[in-house]
Design an enzyme around this catalytic site. Structure first.
Site, PDB file in Angstrom:
ATOM      1  N   CYS A  97      -5.571  -2.828   2.686  1.00  0.00           N
ATOM      2  CA  CYS A  97      -5.373  -2.701   3.884  1.00  0.00           C
ATOM      3  C   CYS A  97      -6.699  -3.010   4.728  1.00  0.00           C
ATOM      4  O   CYS A  97      -7.159  -3.970   5.099  1.00  0.00           O
ATOM      5  CB  CYS A  97      -4.774  -1.539   3.924  1.00  0.00           C
ATOM      6  SG  CYS A  97      -3.593  -1.622   5.747  1.00  0.00           S
ATOM      7  N   LYS A 135      -9.987   1.756  -2.287  1.00  0.00           N
ATOM      8  CA  LYS A 135     -10.020   1.347  -1.113  1.00  0.00           C
ATOM      9  C   LYS A 135     -11.550   1.699  -0.710  1.00  0.00           C
ATOM     10  O   LYS A 135     -11.899   2.784  -0.463  1.00  0.00           O
ATOM     11  CB  LYS A 135      -9.083   2.100   0.007  1.00  0.00           C
ATOM     12  CG  LYS A 135      -8.887   1.383   1.189  1.00  0.00           C
ATOM     13  CD  LYS A 135      -7.552   2.125   1.858  1.00  0.00           C
ATOM     14  CE  LYS A 135      -7.407   1.518   3.258  1.00  0.00           C
ATOM     15  NZ  LYS A 135      -6.345   2.030   3.766  1.00  0.00           N
ATOM     16  N   GLU A 166       0.826  -1.079   0.013  1.00  0.00           N
ATOM     17  CA  GLU A 166      -0.219   0.011  -0.015  1.00  0.00           C
ATOM     18  C   GLU A 166       0.961   1.036   0.056  1.00  0.00           C
ATOM     19  O   GLU A 166       1.792   1.547   0.687  1.00  0.00           O
ATOM     20  CB  GLU A 166      -0.767  -0.094   1.403  1.00  0.00           C
ATOM     21  CG  GLU A 166      -1.966   1.222   1.341  1.00  0.00           C
ATOM     22  CD  GLU A 166      -2.794   1.240   2.509  1.00  0.00           C
ATOM     23  OE1 GLU A 166      -2.292   0.493   3.337  1.00  0.00           O
ATOM     24  OE2 GLU A 166      -3.783   1.863   2.594  1.00  0.00           O
TER      25      GLU A 166
HETATM   26  O1  LIG Z   1      -6.535  -2.099  10.179  1.00  0.00           O
HETATM   27  C1  LIG Z   1      -5.403  -1.763  10.509  1.00  0.00           C
HETATM   28  O2  LIG Z   1      -4.888  -1.994  11.780  1.00  0.00           O
HETATM   29  C2  LIG Z   1      -4.503  -0.954   9.672  1.00  0.00           C
HETATM   30  C3  LIG Z   1      -4.992  -0.099   8.484  1.00  0.00           C
HETATM   31  C4  LIG Z   1      -4.342   0.701   7.753  1.00  0.00           C
HETATM   32  O3  LIG Z   1      -3.165   0.899   8.228  1.00  0.00           O
HETATM   33  C5  LIG Z   1      -4.936   1.011   6.597  1.00  0.00           C
HETATM   34  O4  LIG Z   1      -5.870   0.783   6.008  1.00  0.00           O
HETATM   35  O5  LIG Z   1      -3.956   1.707   5.604  1.00  0.00           O
END
Ligand SMILES: O=C(O)CCC(=O)C(=O)O
Length: 277
Positions: A155, A114, A44
């Protein structure tokens, strides 16, 4: 249909320098391709630090994007699929956290914006409000390959099991998730989520992170991982720069689904929600 193929997750160090980040990503992709990977993923925000104050500055429009052009050229040169981690995408006056999927011919196959934005505030832990910059993606993303159908999420999306069940109902067998967990939620939840998504859906689940950069405020967890359909992590990095290679064996996936027929045993007649293909 080829039932065996190799994926590579490129865990690059990301600095506050787009030229450096892109060069590094291309070097890693080249190495992975030369080593026989068929599908390669970046982490990401492989192109920019994971910070609200720089997302807009690093953002690119799809048309004319220097980053996408370079990734497309290398995909075509080495005849590989690339899940181009994510980059900040600008579309009109909106911004998205977007993973582009590039095919072997260098064309964009699809893109995932996302869907679940990371707005959290863990006291004395980690604060992030992605929705200060980004708009919400509206689609579940899947694409066809000669190996199997592949799902893509980004993510925080991986915390929402519904989208992976929908992917599986659409015959996805491998999910690739560019991600950047942190030093608080990473140790607590990363492995559990990856293993859960795999074991519930009897799929291969690959999560690709950037390496940890101690000069940054947001400390990426790293630990790019691949989990098999039996819920076993079959490859994992630490927090440093590296490439993770894993062999995907769809005969093994079928074996797991035959021996432990979870998907067949679902009581779709009773659940009543999200059961449509
Ligand atoms: O869900 C998480 O703990 C991390 C999510 C995150 O860092 C993101 O979505 O960029």
């Amino acid at each position: 249909m080829c039932k065996n193929f190799k994926i590579a997750l490129c865990q690059t160090m990301v600095k506050d320098d787009k030229v450096y980040n892109l060069k590094k990503a291309l070097e890693f992709i080249e190495e992975a391709a030369v080593n026989g990977a068929n599908i390669i993923s970046l982490g990401e925000m492989f192109i920019c630090p994971y910070r609200n104050d720089v997302f807009k500055e690093y953002a690119e429009e799809e048309e004319g994007s220097i980053t996408l052009k370079a990734i497309a050229e290398i995909a075509k040169k080495y005849n590989v699929y690339i899940v181009a981690g994510s980059i900040p995408e600008k579309d009109g006056d909106k911004y998205y956290n977007t993973a582009y999927v590039i095919g072997k011919d260098g064309n964009i196959i699809t893109k995932h914006r996302k869907m679940h934005l990371f707005d959290i505030d863990i006291k004395d832990g980690v604060y992030m409000k992605e929705s200060d910059t980004f708009s919400y993606g509206q689609n579940i993303t899947m694409f066809d390959t000669e190996y199997c159908k592949v799902g893509v999420a980004i993510c925080y999306d991986m915390r929402f099991p519904e989208i992976f069940r929908i992917m599986v109902q659409n015959d996805v067998k491998l999910v690739i998730v560019p991600a950047a967990f942190n030093n608080v939620t990473g140790p607590a939840h990363w492995d559990i989520i990856i293993r859960n998504r795999s074991v519930d859906n009897q799929i291969y689940f690959a999560a690709a992170s950037p390496a940890r950069n101690y000069d940054e405020t947001y400390l990426a967890y790293g630990h790019s991982s691949v989990c098999n359909p039996f819920g076993e992590i079959i490859g994992q990095l630490d927090e440093n720069e590296d490439i993770l290679y894993c062999d995907i064996d769809l005969n093994y996936l079928e074996k797991v689904r035959t021996e432990l027929p979870l998907l067949k045993h679902r009581r779709l007649d009773i659940y009543g929600i999200n059961t449509k293909k």
